[in-house]
Scaffold this motif. Sequence first.
Motif, PDB file in Angstrom:
ATOM      1  N   SER A  82      25.402  16.779   1.782  1.00  0.00           N
ATOM      2  CA  SER A  82      24.027  16.514   2.214  1.00  0.00           C
ATOM      3  C   SER A  82      23.129  17.701   1.928  1.00  0.00           C
ATOM      4  O   SER A  82      23.475  18.848   2.159  1.00  0.00           O
ATOM      5  CB  SER A  82      24.001  16.206   3.717  1.00  0.00           C
ATOM      6  OG  SER A  82      22.688  16.245   4.191  1.00  0.00           O
ATOM      7  N   PHE A 130      20.608  18.220   3.578  1.00  0.00           N
ATOM      8  CA  PHE A 130      20.156  18.698   4.888  1.00  0.00           C
ATOM      9  C   PHE A 130      21.052  19.847   5.345  1.00  0.00           C
ATOM     10  O   PHE A 130      20.619  20.823   5.921  1.00  0.00           O
ATOM     11  CB  PHE A 130      20.255  17.572   5.931  1.00  0.00           C
ATOM     12  CG  PHE A 130      19.329  16.433   5.647  1.00  0.00           C
ATOM     13  CD1 PHE A 130      18.121  16.655   5.020  1.00  0.00           C
ATOM     14  CD2 PHE A 130      19.669  15.151   6.021  1.00  0.00           C
ATOM     15  CE1 PHE A 130      17.257  15.605   4.782  1.00  0.00           C
ATOM     16  CE2 PHE A 130      18.802  14.102   5.782  1.00  0.00           C
ATOM     17  CZ  PHE A 130      17.605  14.324   5.157  1.00  0.00           C
ATOM     18  N   TYR A 187       6.487  14.786  11.616  1.00  0.00           N
ATOM     19  CA  TYR A 187       7.573  14.500  10.669  1.00  0.00           C
ATOM     20  C   TYR A 187       7.753  12.990  10.525  1.00  0.00           C
ATOM     21  O   TYR A 187       7.227  12.194  11.307  1.00  0.00           O
ATOM     22  CB  TYR A 187       8.870  15.169  11.104  1.00  0.00           C
ATOM     23  CG  TYR A 187       9.446  14.705  12.428  1.00  0.00           C
ATOM     24  CD1 TYR A 187      10.249  13.575  12.500  1.00  0.00           C
ATOM     25  CD2 TYR A 187       9.209  15.410  13.614  1.00  0.00           C
ATOM     26  CE1 TYR A 187      10.791  13.158  13.717  1.00  0.00           C
ATOM     27  CE2 TYR A 187       9.743  15.003  14.826  1.00  0.00           C
ATOM     28  CZ  TYR A 187      10.543  13.872  14.869  1.00  0.00           C
ATOM     29  OH  TYR A 187      11.077  13.453  16.056  1.00  0.00           O
ATOM     30  N   LYS A 234      10.456   9.992   8.046  1.00  0.00           N
ATOM     31  CA  LYS A 234      11.801   9.431   7.869  1.00  0.00           C
ATOM     32  C   LYS A 234      12.872  10.490   7.622  1.00  0.00           C
ATOM     33  O   LYS A 234      13.945  10.450   8.228  1.00  0.00           O
ATOM     34  CB  LYS A 234      11.812   8.442   6.703  1.00  0.00           C
ATOM     35  CG  LYS A 234      11.097   7.134   6.984  1.00  0.00           C
ATOM     36  CD  LYS A 234      11.241   6.167   5.796  1.00  0.00           C
ATOM     37  CE  LYS A 234      10.409   4.913   6.045  1.00  0.00           C
ATOM     38  NZ  LYS A 234      10.517   3.977   4.901  1.00  0.00           N
ATOM     39  N   LYS A 235      12.572  11.438   6.744  1.00  0.00           N
ATOM     40  CA  LYS A 235      13.619  12.373   6.332  1.00  0.00           C
ATOM     41  C   LYS A 235      14.134  13.180   7.515  1.00  0.00           C
ATOM     42  O   LYS A 235      15.353  13.251   7.755  1.00  0.00           O
ATOM     43  CB  LYS A 235      13.087  13.312   5.247  1.00  0.00           C
ATOM     44  CG  LYS A 235      14.153  14.259   4.690  1.00  0.00           C
ATOM     45  CD  LYS A 235      13.610  15.043   3.497  1.00  0.00           C
ATOM     46  CE  LYS A 235      14.690  15.936   2.915  1.00  0.00           C
ATOM     47  NZ  LYS A 235      14.207  16.678   1.716  1.00  0.00           N
ATOM     48  N   GLN A 236      13.223  13.772   8.290  1.00  0.00           N
ATOM     49  CA  GLN A 236      13.660  14.575   9.432  1.00  0.00           C
ATOM     50  C   GLN A 236      14.279  13.701  10.522  1.00  0.00           C
ATOM     51  O   GLN A 236      15.255  14.093  11.163  1.00  0.00           O
ATOM     52  CB  GLN A 236      12.478  15.362  10.012  1.00  0.00           C
ATOM     53  CG  GLN A 236      11.954  16.434   9.095  1.00  0.00           C
ATOM     54  CD  GLN A 236      10.799  15.919   8.242  1.00  0.00           C
ATOM     55  OE1 GLN A 236      10.753  14.743   7.889  1.00  0.00           O
ATOM     56  NE2 GLN A 236       9.872  16.809   7.897  1.00  0.00           N
ATOM     57  N   GLN A 291      17.758  12.898   9.397  1.00  0.00           N
ATOM     58  CA  GLN A 291      18.559  14.132   9.411  1.00  0.00           C
ATOM     59  C   GLN A 291      19.025  14.460  10.828  1.00  0.00           C
ATOM     60  O   GLN A 291      20.208  14.669  11.083  1.00  0.00           O
ATOM     61  CB  GLN A 291      17.734  15.287   8.854  1.00  0.00           C
ATOM     62  CG  GLN A 291      18.356  16.659   9.106  1.00  0.00           C
ATOM     63  CD  GLN A 291      17.375  17.798   8.860  1.00  0.00           C
ATOM     64  OE1 GLN A 291      16.218  17.568   8.515  1.00  0.00           O
ATOM     65  NE2 GLN A 291      17.826  19.023   9.046  1.00  0.00           N
ATOM     66  N   GLU A 301      13.607   3.648   0.569  1.00  0.00           N
ATOM     67  CA  GLU A 301      13.550   5.078   0.904  1.00  0.00           C
ATOM     68  C   GLU A 301      14.601   5.431   1.956  1.00  0.00           C
ATOM     69  O   GLU A 301      15.338   6.420   1.802  1.00  0.00           O
ATOM     70  CB  GLU A 301      12.158   5.446   1.405  1.00  0.00           C
ATOM     71  CG  GLU A 301      12.016   6.926   1.764  1.00  0.00           C
ATOM     72  CD  GLU A 301      10.677   7.252   2.402  1.00  0.00           C
ATOM     73  OE1 GLU A 301      10.450   8.442   2.712  1.00  0.00           O
ATOM     74  OE2 GLU A 301       9.856   6.335   2.604  1.00  0.00           O
ATOM     75  N   HIS A 349      18.080   5.289   0.492  1.00  0.00           N
ATOM     76  CA  HIS A 349      18.367   6.469  -0.334  1.00  0.00           C
ATOM     77  C   HIS A 349      18.669   7.689   0.539  1.00  0.00           C
ATOM     78  O   HIS A 349      19.602   8.453   0.239  1.00  0.00           O
ATOM     79  CB  HIS A 349      17.167   6.757  -1.241  1.00  0.00           C
ATOM     80  CG  HIS A 349      17.325   7.998  -2.060  1.00  0.00           C
ATOM     81  ND1 HIS A 349      18.028   8.049  -3.253  1.00  0.00           N
ATOM     82  CD2 HIS A 349      16.881   9.278  -1.838  1.00  0.00           C
ATOM     83  CE1 HIS A 349      18.013   9.275  -3.724  1.00  0.00           C
ATOM     84  NE2 HIS A 349      17.317  10.045  -2.900  1.00  0.00           N
ATOM     85  N   LEU A 350      17.895   7.880   1.602  1.00  0.00           N
ATOM     86  CA  LEU A 350      18.121   9.039   2.469  1.00  0.00           C
ATOM     87  C   LEU A 350      19.512   8.987   3.091  1.00  0.00           C
ATOM     88  O   LEU A 350      20.226   9.997   3.150  1.00  0.00           O
ATOM     89  CB  LEU A 350      17.057   9.096   3.556  1.00  0.00           C
ATOM     90  CG  LEU A 350      15.645   9.508   3.101  1.00  0.00           C
ATOM     91  CD1 LEU A 350      14.634   9.263   4.210  1.00  0.00           C
ATOM     92  CD2 LEU A 350      15.635  10.977   2.671  1.00  0.00           C
ATOM     93  N   TRP A 351      19.895   7.805   3.582  1.00  0.00           N
ATOM     94  CA  TRP A 351      21.216   7.685   4.222  1.00  0.00           C
ATOM     95  C   TRP A 351      22.351   7.857   3.203  1.00  0.00           C
ATOM     96  O   TRP A 351      23.347   8.527   3.495  1.00  0.00           O
ATOM     97  CB  TRP A 351      21.342   6.332   4.901  1.00  0.00           C
ATOM     98  CG  TRP A 351      20.640   6.193   6.217  1.00  0.00           C
ATOM     99  CD1 TRP A 351      19.608   5.366   6.516  1.00  0.00           C
ATOM    100  CD2 TRP A 351      20.933   6.909   7.423  1.00  0.00           C
ATOM    101  NE1 TRP A 351      19.218   5.512   7.823  1.00  0.00           N
ATOM    102  CE2 TRP A 351      20.022   6.455   8.411  1.00  0.00           C
ATOM    103  CE3 TRP A 351      21.855   7.891   7.768  1.00  0.00           C
ATOM    104  CZ2 TRP A 351      20.014   6.944   9.716  1.00  0.00           C
ATOM    105  CZ3 TRP A 351      21.853   8.387   9.067  1.00  0.00           C
ATOM    106  CH2 TRP A 351      20.942   7.918  10.022  1.00  0.00           C
ATOM    107  N   GLU A 409      21.282  11.499   0.570  1.00  0.00           N
ATOM    108  CA  GLU A 409      21.017  12.760   1.251  1.00  0.00           C
ATOM    109  C   GLU A 409      22.065  13.041   2.330  1.00  0.00           C
ATOM    110  O   GLU A 409      22.662  14.122   2.371  1.00  0.00           O
ATOM    111  CB  GLU A 409      19.612  12.747   1.869  1.00  0.00           C
ATOM    112  CG  GLU A 409      18.483  12.525   0.871  1.00  0.00           C
ATOM    113  CD  GLU A 409      18.244  13.744  -0.005  1.00  0.00           C
ATOM    114  OE1 GLU A 409      18.786  14.814   0.294  1.00  0.00           O
ATOM    115  OE2 GLU A 409      17.517  13.615  -0.997  1.00  0.00           O
TER     116      GLU A 409
END
Length: 976
Positions: A29, A31, A173, A175-177, A180, A207, A210-212, A215
Motif C-alpha cells: 500500500s 499509504f 479530506y 475518499k483516499k484518507q 486509508q 475510484e 481502485h483505492l481499495w 492502494e
Amino acid sequence: MEGLAFQLLHIPKLALLPTTLTSSSSSSSSFGFLSPKQQILLLPRPRHRFRFRFRTSSNSQAQSLPEEQEQEQEELLTVSGDSIRDRFLRFYASRGHKVLPSASLIPDDPTVLLTIAGMLQFKPIFLGKIPRQVSRATTSQRCIRTNDINNVGLTSRHQTFFEMLGNFSFGDYFKKQAIQWAWELSTLEFGLPPDRLWISVYENDDEAFHLWSHEVGVPVERIKRLGEEDNFWTSGVTGPCGPCSEIYYDFHPERGYMDADLGDDTRFIEFYNLVFMQYNKKDDGSLEPLKQKNIDTGLGLERMARILQKVPNNYETDLIFPIIEKASELANVSYSISDDLTKRNLKIIGDHMRAIVFLISDGVVPSNVGRGYVVRRLIRRVVRTGRLLGIKGDGKGDPEGAFVPIIAEKVVELSTHIDADVKNRSPRILEELKREELRFVQTLERGEKLLEEKLAGALSSAGRNGTVPCLAGEDVFLLYDTYGFPMEITKEVAEERGVSIDMNGFEMEMDKQRRQSQAAHNTVKLSIGNGANIAENVPDTEFIGYDSLYCKAIVESLVVNGDPAVQVSEGSNVEILLNKTPFYAESGGQIGDHGFLYISGDENQQKAVVEIIDVQKSLGNIFVHKGTVRKGVVEVGIEVEAAVDVKLRHRAKVHHTATHLLQAALKKVIGQETSQAGSLVAFDRLRFDFNFHRPLLDSELAEIEVLINGWIEDAVLLQTKVMPLSDAKRAGAIAMFGEKYGEEVRVVDVPGVSLELCGGTHVGNTSEIRGFKIISEQGIASGIRRIEAVAGEACIEYVNSRDFYLKQLCSTLKVKPEEVTARIENLLEELRIARNEISAMRAKAAVYKASAIASKALLIGNSKQYRVLVECLDDVDAESLKSAAEYLVETLTDPAAVVLGSCPGEGKVSLVAAFTPGVVDRGIQAGKFIGQIAKLCGGGGGGRPNFAQAGGRKPENLTSALEKAKSELIATLSEK
C-alpha cells in the motif's frame, strides 16, 4: 498500568503483535502503516479487568513462548466495549479530528423523532446551512432505531439502542484518507486479520474500487460492487447524497470466494460504513457535484465488540451481557443452557433496557404519543417478556414489586463511559420505571379480561354459525400492541379453549405497524432549497440585544412567501435579515422580541415603518425578523433603525429570570431529582414543564411561592458570564431543556439560588421581578407536570383582575369576600337536592310510561315462552330509561327481553337492553347486542350480559334501529 509507563514497559513485546498487522496483502500500500513508535502509542491501554480476551488467528508464533509471557500477551490484547470506544476516538483524535460529545437522543431536528444516526447532529453543516466550527470531527453517538424491533433477539445483530462510532470530514479530506484510516483502524488498531475483511463499493464507483484494490491491496475477489439500494446513500428525494463503501468481517473464510453473499448473516457482518457525500440530488433526479465534499462514517460499537470478543452475537458482548445475566438471575434461569426462545427473551430485555434507560435519562417520559410512546412500548415489551420468563417481584422479597428498575440499575452501572449524567439522573429513572411497570401490570390484567371476552365471543359466534371458532387477527394484535399480550400467550390460552387464531390477519396488522414505524423513525430528511442559497449570501447576524435595545443596521436580505425579494411595499408581510440586531430571536423557551424598524427620510421624517411581531433563528445564527410593512417601501441594502419594544422586553426578562427561580424552588421543595422538560417565556406569563410523578400539594405550591418572593425581596444581583462549557458543568450549571450548546456558553448566576446555562435575557436584580404568583399546576403527560405563573407587571394585572371578579361575585351573592366559599357550598347543596328530586320524579314518570306499554310484549318461540318488548319512550333521559327497563324486566316473567330507546335532547339517542337469564342462556348478551344497535344511530355502548346501555348522535335513525333490534330478537328466539 497506564500512560507512558505502560507503553515503555511493553516495548520489547512488539514482536508479539499479530503477524497480520504487517501481512503482504497490505504491505504494498502507498499509504503504509504507522511506525513502530506509533504502533506502541496505539496499543490498548487496559483500565479494567475485562471478561473477554481477543487473540488473533495468527498467534501461532506465540505458542512456543513461556506461559507467563503468553499470559502477558493475552492481557495486552484484552479488549472491552469501553476500550474499543476509547481507542476509536483516540485514533481519530491523533489524526486531527475534534472529539465531540454524543448528541441527545432527542434530536434538535423537527423532521426526526429520535436520533438514529451519528451524522444527525451535523446535518446543518452538511447542508451548508451553518458554518463548520471544525473541519473534521469524531464522535461516539447514542442511537435509537425501532423499525426492526421484532428482529431483536432473533438475529445476531439487530438492536434498538446502539452506539455509532464515527469520523466526519466537512469539506476537508475525502475518499483516499477515509479509506486509508478505516483500513488502518481495522487492521492495525484493532488487529483484524486483513484476509478476513471484505469490501463493498457502489457499482459505478471506480475510484473507491481502485483505492481499495491498488492502494490498500485488498484482493479484487474480496471487493463486491453493489447496487444503489445497498451502496448509495441518499438523504431523501432531494439533497446531499453519495456512494458508500462498507467493510465486512468474514466469520467463515473457509467457505471461499465462490458465490459469497455479503448479505449472509451467518458468515458476514458489516461493521464500518463510509459515505462519500459528493452529490446533490435535484428535483429531476439528476446529480450535481457538491461544492463541499464530505465524509460521514459509522462503525457499530456492538458489532466490533462482537468480533473482537469472539462471541456469537452482539448481545453476548460485555456491553449487553451483564444486563442479560441480571435478568437471568431474576428469572432463575441459566442463559448458557436455555432453549432458543428463552435466550431470545433474555436478549430482548438486555437490548431494550439500554434504550429505555438512556431515553428517560435524555428527558423522554412514557406516554401514548411520539417519543413517549416509543419508550412506553419498550418498557411494556420488557415487562411482558419478563413475565413470560417467569420473573415475579423485584427479587428482593416483594412478590408484587417491580423488576424493571432492578435490571435498570445494571444499565446505570454500565453507563459510566457512555454518559456520566445517567448515574446522576438514576433516582428519577428508576422511580419512573417503577411507576410505569406497576401501572402496566394493571393493564395486563385488563388484557386478560378482554381476551376472555374475545374468546367467549368467538365460541358463541362459531356455535351460532356452525363454524370453527377463530380469534380475529386484529383482536390478537390489539391484545399484543395495546395490552402487552405476547401472541404466544394469546395462542396458548386460545388453544386451551379450542379456539384457533388468525395468524394472517395478525401479521397484516404487524406489517402495517412496521411500515408506519419505518416511516416515522428511520428517515433523515435533508434538502437544499432557497434557504441554503440565502445562507451563502448572508453572514450570521450580530446580536447586540444584551446591552442595547436600539441600533442602526443594514437590510441584508428580504424574503416574501419563502422567496428572496429586492423591494417590499406597504401592506406586505415580510421576513427581514439584518447585519446586526437588538431583537432577541426565540430560543431557550423565550419568545422573540416585538418592535419596529424605521427608515428615515429627509429632515428625519419616517420614510418607512416595519412592525416586527416575531424573530426566529434560521440557518444557524441568522436572525429572521418577521413583520408587516406599515408605511413606505423597504429595500435590500438600506439602513434601518431597529428598536425593540422596551416594555415587552422587560416583561420577557422578568418571566425568564422567574423561570430560573421556579426551577430552583422546585428542586428545594420536591427534590433535586426533578428536571426541566420544557418551558415558555412569554410577555404575559411563564410556563414550566418538569418531571414529577404526582400533583403538587397546595402546601408545596405555597412554599414555592414563598421561596421565590423571598428571593425577589432579597434583591439578589444577577451575574452573567461566558465560559467554556466544561468549566460551567464543573461549576454545577444546569442546562436548559432542548438547548444545544457550543464550547463557549453563557452562564446566568443568581448567587446562592440558581446557576444555569442560558442565552436568554434577564433582569439585573431579582427585585425587578416585583412579585410572583402560580396560576395553575397540572399534569400534561405521564410523569410530566406543568406550572403556569405570572411575574412583574403580569402578576399585578392578574391579581387586579381576580380582585375585580371577586368583587362582582360578592355583589351578586350579597356577601363579604370571606363568606363567598360558604355561600357557594350552600347553593351547590341546594342544587344537588333539587336535581335528585327532579331525577326521582322523571324516574317515576318513566316507570308509569313503562307500565302502560308492558302489555305490548310479543310472545315468541314455539311455545310462545319468550316475551319481547321493543319500544320508544320519546324524550325520556338515559337514567330514567334505565329505571323503566329495570321495571319492565322485573314485571315480565322470565324469559324476557326488553329494548328501549329515546331522544332526550337534540342530536342525542339513548338505548337500553335488559335480558332475563333465560334469554342470556340462548347466547344473546345485552352488551354486545345493544352496541351493534347503537352503531345504527351513530354511537356505541355496552355493559353486562343481562343489562347494558348505549348512546348515539342520529335520532333520525332511532325508529329503524329499534325495528332492527326487534327483528333480530324475534329471529334468534324463534330458532329451535
